[in-house]
Design a protein around this motif. Structure first.
Motif, PDB file in Angstrom:
ATOM      1  N   ASP A 189       0.778  -1.350  -0.181  1.00 46.45           N
ATOM      2  CA  ASP A 189      -0.082   0.025  -0.135  1.00 46.45           C
ATOM      3  C   ASP A 189       0.698   1.174   0.005  1.00 46.45           C
ATOM      4  N   TYR A 197       3.469   2.330   1.716  1.00 47.38           N
ATOM      5  CA  TYR A 197       4.391   2.864   2.804  1.00 47.38           C
ATOM      6  C   TYR A 197       6.085   2.549   2.750  1.00 47.38           C
ATOM      7  N   ASP A 243       6.228   1.564   9.092  1.00 48.57           N
ATOM      8  CA  ASP A 243       4.905   1.715   9.987  1.00 48.57           C
ATOM      9  C   ASP A 243       5.176   2.570  11.432  1.00 48.57           C
ATOM     10  N   ARG A 244       6.170   3.592  11.057  1.00 54.13           N
ATOM     11  CA  ARG A 244       6.272   4.317  12.189  1.00 54.13           C
ATOM     12  C   ARG A 244       7.133   3.782  13.290  1.00 54.13           C
ATOM     13  N   THR A 245       7.532   2.351  13.215  1.00 51.71           N
ATOM     14  CA  THR A 245       8.704   2.094  14.148  1.00 51.71           C
ATOM     15  C   THR A 245       9.924   1.962  13.415  1.00 51.71           C
ATOM     16  N   VAL A 282       0.766  -2.241   5.421  1.00 50.32           N
ATOM     17  CA  VAL A 282       1.056  -1.396   6.472  1.00 50.32           C
ATOM     18  C   VAL A 282      -0.202  -1.049   6.925  1.00 50.32           C
ATOM     19  N   GLY A 283      -1.147  -0.483   6.126  1.00 52.48           N
ATOM     20  CA  GLY A 283      -2.441  -0.210   6.718  1.00 52.48           C
ATOM     21  C   GLY A 283      -2.518   1.046   7.618  1.00 52.48           C
ATOM     22  N   ASP A 284      -1.772   1.940   7.588  1.00 53.77           N
ATOM     23  CA  ASP A 284      -1.570   3.006   8.611  1.00 53.77           C
ATOM     24  C   ASP A 284      -1.506   4.448   7.921  1.00 53.77           C
ATOM     25  N   SER A 285      -2.349   5.248   7.774  1.00 57.49           N
ATOM     26  CA  SER A 285      -2.208   6.325   6.702  1.00 57.49           C
ATOM     27  C   SER A 285      -1.296   7.597   7.405  1.00 57.49           C
ATOM     28  N   ASN A 286      -1.118   7.192   8.797  1.00 59.81           N
ATOM     29  CA  ASN A 286      -0.208   8.157   9.545  1.00 59.81           C
ATOM     30  C   ASN A 286       1.172   7.618   9.248  1.00 59.81           C
ATOM     31  N   ALA A 287       1.558   6.548   8.518  1.00 64.54           N
ATOM     32  CA  ALA A 287       2.990   6.096   8.454  1.00 64.54           C
ATOM     33  C   ALA A 287       3.444   6.717   7.120  1.00 64.54           C
ATOM     34  N   ARG A 340       4.839   7.767   3.713  1.00 62.78           N
ATOM     35  CA  ARG A 340       4.713   7.141   2.363  1.00 62.78           C
ATOM     36  C   ARG A 340       5.896   7.498   1.644  1.00 62.78           C
TER      37      ARG A 340
END
Ligand SMILES: NC(=O)c1ccc[n+]([C@@H]2O[C@H](COP(=O)([O-])OP(=O)(O)OC[C@H]3O[C@@H](n4cnc5c(N)ncnc54)[C@H](OP(=O)(O)O)[C@@H]3O)[C@@H](O)[C@H]2O)c1
Length: 229
Positions: free
Chosen positions: A16, A18, A21-23, A182-187, A189
């Motif tokens: 998707d 990204y 994943d913010r980690t 990842v599925g997290d729009s805050n991650a 891109r």
């Protein structure tokens, strides 16, 4: 001014789109692809990442293979390429791997107003380059060429990608697609919003597709300078 370096933008993305994943350092790629990236790194004069990537991932940005390091040294080059970053805040830890790992020169491009403070804090560990009122990637590339950089590898993150791509500064895009979401729009891109030279009316040239285990490498020729092999 010298001609800008031959520039490769290399990254891995989820299905998707990204970069993570913010980690820190989500492993999107696999061992065989890391090996390929190491070979590309070894062929470059400089590797660039954005300041957020330095802070989040704490990357070493070195050539990992001893044989490739030896081969560079035999050619009279430093064992790993120069490291380049760009920052407005210059809120970077002098003990991070970007500064402490490897012997090659480290450069930080920042705006004129930030240079004095940056030199005070990070002058002992990096060359602080005054990039003018605002850091623009075209000018940064020309400055790198003046410093002898003929081949540049841009390795993230998305904010840096967006500027290089929208300013038409990339000769080759190496995009690895990992087989998960990842599925997290805050991650972060691959790129953020921008006006890119490639669109529905001007499609990029797909130069190569290669399966590497469970990932796929897509190589796009983004300029007439593309060096396909
Ligand atoms: N999957 C992959 O291949 C890959 C590769 C690399 C990174 N990543 C991921 O990407 C994420 C970071 O990406 P990101 O898009 O958030 O950030 P980024 O592109 O790594 O860095 C953005 C930062 O760089 C500085 N910067 C960028 N352009 C600038 C300009 N023109 N002038 C001055 N400073 C400028 C700013 O730093 P200051 O805030 O210091 O002013 C800005 O906040 C991390 O989560 C990392 O894990 C993934």
């Amino acid at each position: 001014m010298s001609e800008r370096p031959y520039t490769m933008l290399s990254c891995s993305v989820s299905l998707d789109g990204y970069l993570g994943d913010r980690t820190p350092r989500l492993a999107l790629s696999n061992a065989a692809d890391f090996e390929r990236v190491d070979e590309v790194r070894a062929s470059c004069d400089a590797i660039m990442v954005g300041a957020a990537t330095v802070r989040t991932d704490n990357p070493r940005l070195l050539v990992r293979s001893q044989a490739r390091r030896d081969e560079r040294t035999a050619r009279g080059l430093p064992s790993s390429p120069k490291k380049i970053t760009v920052s407005e805040r210059v809120d970077l830890d002098e003990h991070s791997n970007f500064f402490t790992a490897g012997e090659a020169e480290k450069l930080i491009y920042t705006s004129t107003g930030r240079v004095k403070d940056a030199r005070r804090r990070l002058g002992p560990v990096a060359t602080i380059v005054d990039a003018g009122r605002r850091v623009r990637m075209r000018r940064l590339c020309e400055d790198l060429a003046d410093r002898g950089v003929g081949r540049l590898m841009v390795e993230g993150g998305g904010i840096v990608h967006t500027q290089f791509l929208s300013d038409d500064l990339v000769d080759e895009l190496q995009l690895v697609v990992a087989p998960f979401f990842v599925g997290d729009s805050n991650a972060p891109r691959f790129v953020s919003d921008g006006r890119f030279p490639w669109n529905a009316g001007r499609r990029a040239t797909l130069a190569d597709v290669r399966q590497i285990g469970d990932v796929v490498l897509l190589r796009y020729a983004l300029s007439p300078r593309f060096q396909g092999t």
